[in-house]
Design a protein around this motif. Structure first.
Motif, PDB file in Angstrom:
ATOM      1  N   PRO A 150       7.050   9.519  -6.856  1.00 55.57           N
ATOM      2  CA  PRO A 150       6.128  10.443  -7.537  1.00 55.57           C
ATOM      3  C   PRO A 150       5.008   9.727  -8.293  1.00 55.57           C
ATOM      4  CG  PRO A 150       8.391  11.159  -7.848  1.00 55.57           C
ATOM      5  CD  PRO A 150       8.464   9.834  -7.149  1.00 55.57           C
ATOM      6  N   SER A 151       5.281   8.540  -8.802  1.00 57.66           N
ATOM      7  CA  SER A 151       4.254   7.796  -9.557  1.00 57.66           C
ATOM      8  C   SER A 151       3.084   7.363  -8.673  1.00 57.66           C
ATOM      9  CB  SER A 151       4.885   6.565 -10.216  1.00 57.66           C
ATOM     10  OG  SER A 151       5.382   5.680  -9.223  1.00 57.66           O
TER      11      SER A 151
ATOM     12  N   ASP B 118      -2.457   8.255  -6.280  1.00 59.41           N
ATOM     13  CA  ASP B 118      -3.181   7.280  -5.464  1.00 59.41           C
ATOM     14  C   ASP B 118      -2.631   7.259  -4.038  1.00 59.41           C
ATOM     15  OD1 ASP B 118      -5.127   5.387  -5.047  1.00 59.41           O
ATOM     16  OD2 ASP B 118      -3.886   3.705  -5.701  1.00 59.41           O
ATOM     17  N   LEU B 119      -2.211   8.437  -3.572  1.00 58.80           N
ATOM     18  CA  LEU B 119      -1.540   8.552  -2.271  1.00 58.80           C
ATOM     19  C   LEU B 119      -2.380   7.995  -1.126  1.00 58.80           C
ATOM     20  CD1 LEU B 119       0.856   9.757  -0.627  1.00 58.80           C
ATOM     21  CD2 LEU B 119      -0.396  11.909  -0.555  1.00 58.80           C
ATOM     22  N   ARG B 120      -3.674   8.292  -1.131  1.00 62.12           N
ATOM     23  CA  ARG B 120      -4.529   7.880  -0.019  1.00 62.12           C
ATOM     24  C   ARG B 120      -4.568   6.348   0.098  1.00 62.12           C
ATOM     25  NH1 ARG B 120      -8.029  10.377   3.980  1.00 62.12           N
ATOM     26  NH2 ARG B 120      -8.773   8.579   5.101  1.00 62.12           N
ATOM     27  N   GLN B 121      -4.816   5.680  -1.027  1.00 62.70           N
ATOM     28  CA  GLN B 121      -4.943   4.217  -0.996  1.00 62.70           C
ATOM     29  C   GLN B 121      -3.593   3.530  -0.835  1.00 62.70           C
ATOM     30  OE1 GLN B 121      -7.797   2.713  -0.876  1.00 62.70           O
ATOM     31  NE2 GLN B 121      -7.170   0.588  -1.049  1.00 62.70           N
ATOM     32  N   ARG B 122      -2.610   3.925  -1.654  1.00 61.69           N
ATOM     33  CA  ARG B 122      -1.320   3.237  -1.698  1.00 61.69           C
ATOM     34  C   ARG B 122      -0.532   3.380  -0.402  1.00 61.69           C
ATOM     35  NH1 ARG B 122       1.491   2.290  -6.501  1.00 61.69           N
ATOM     36  NH2 ARG B 122       3.239   1.662  -5.169  1.00 61.69           N
ATOM     37  N   HIS B 123      -0.667   4.527   0.247  1.00 57.64           N
ATOM     38  CA  HIS B 123       0.173   4.792   1.410  1.00 57.64           C
ATOM     39  C   HIS B 123      -0.622   4.939   2.716  1.00 57.64           C
ATOM     40  CE1 HIS B 123       3.711   5.011  -1.083  1.00 57.64           C
ATOM     41  NE2 HIS B 123       3.131   5.911  -1.856  1.00 57.64           N
ATOM     42  N   ILE B 124      -1.605   5.827   2.714  1.00 59.46           N
ATOM     43  CA  ILE B 124      -2.299   6.131   3.972  1.00 59.46           C
ATOM     44  C   ILE B 124      -3.183   4.966   4.412  1.00 59.46           C
ATOM     45  CG2 ILE B 124      -3.940   7.679   5.094  1.00 59.46           C
ATOM     46  CD1 ILE B 124      -2.768   9.934   3.316  1.00 59.46           C
TER      47      ILE B 124
END
Length: 198
Positions: free
Chosen positions: A32-33, A37-43
């Motif tokens: 959840p943390s 920044d979902l786009r940068q950190r994961h995608i």
């Protein structure tokens, strides 16, 4: 930092991001943390693999897919290729998310195998990917079992990747190419092929 993708790919990536945000409160697909920044950190992180390989037809197996990282991201990036994608995920709830996402993202060449990796029959994959799944020494038996003779594995590894490499080489022989991660300093994307037991 973002990679140039087609408009259709961008639309799918945005839909995928929305799906993660919708499902994540019920199933922990990503920490959840990291959601802000979902786009940068994961995608964007997973899209890096697409900078180094363009698959032909054949089977791409993503081990321990979880929320589809990197498997679904690569299936989106290569949706115009004849490659088939198989997400291997033993957690039934995460497998349900993956099946739902594949339908909503309109990825007809993608499917889910809800099984433990070690229990699955040899998959003879032309390509294998994995991210944050296990140390390299624990991944090597999976590659030995599921990679085709001329196949290649694309593994996303954190800052300890050199140490993991040394441990894996005690029991396995393989060809290696390493690419520095653009999104995470010290991390790397490893291309592993020609896998055999010492």
């Amino acid at each position: 930092m973002s990679f140039n993708v087609s408009r259709e790919t961008e639309q799918r990536l945005q839909l995928y991001e929305a799906l993660i945000r919708r499902w994540n409160p019920r199933i922990n697909l990503v920490a959840p943390s990291t959601l802000p920044d979902l786009r940068q950190r994961h995608i964007e992180d997973c899209l890096q693999i697409a900078r180094h390989v363009t698959p032909d037809d054949g089977l791409w197996v993503d081990l321990g897919s979880g929320g589809g990282l990197p498997g679904l991201i690569l299936a989106i990036a290569f949706a115009d290729r004849p490659t088939r994608f198989l997400m291997v995920e033993s957690d039934q709830r995460k497998a349900a998310f993956l099946r739902s996402a594949i339908r909503e993202l309109d990825l007809p060449r993608s499917s889910v195998l809800s099984s433990r990796i070690e229990a699955a029959d040899p998959l003879k994959a032309a390509y294998i990917s994995a991210r944050a799944l296990a140390p390299l020494a624990r991944l090597m038996p999976y590659l030995g079992k599921h990679l085709a003779d001329d196949g290649q594995a694309w593994l996303m590894k954190g800052e300890r990747w050199q140490t993991e490499l040394d441990e894996a080489r005690q029991a396995w022989r393989f060809a290696l190419e390493s690419h520095d991660s653009i999104t995470q300093p010290g991390a790397a994307i490893l291309k592993i092929s020609e896998v055999s037991h010492v």
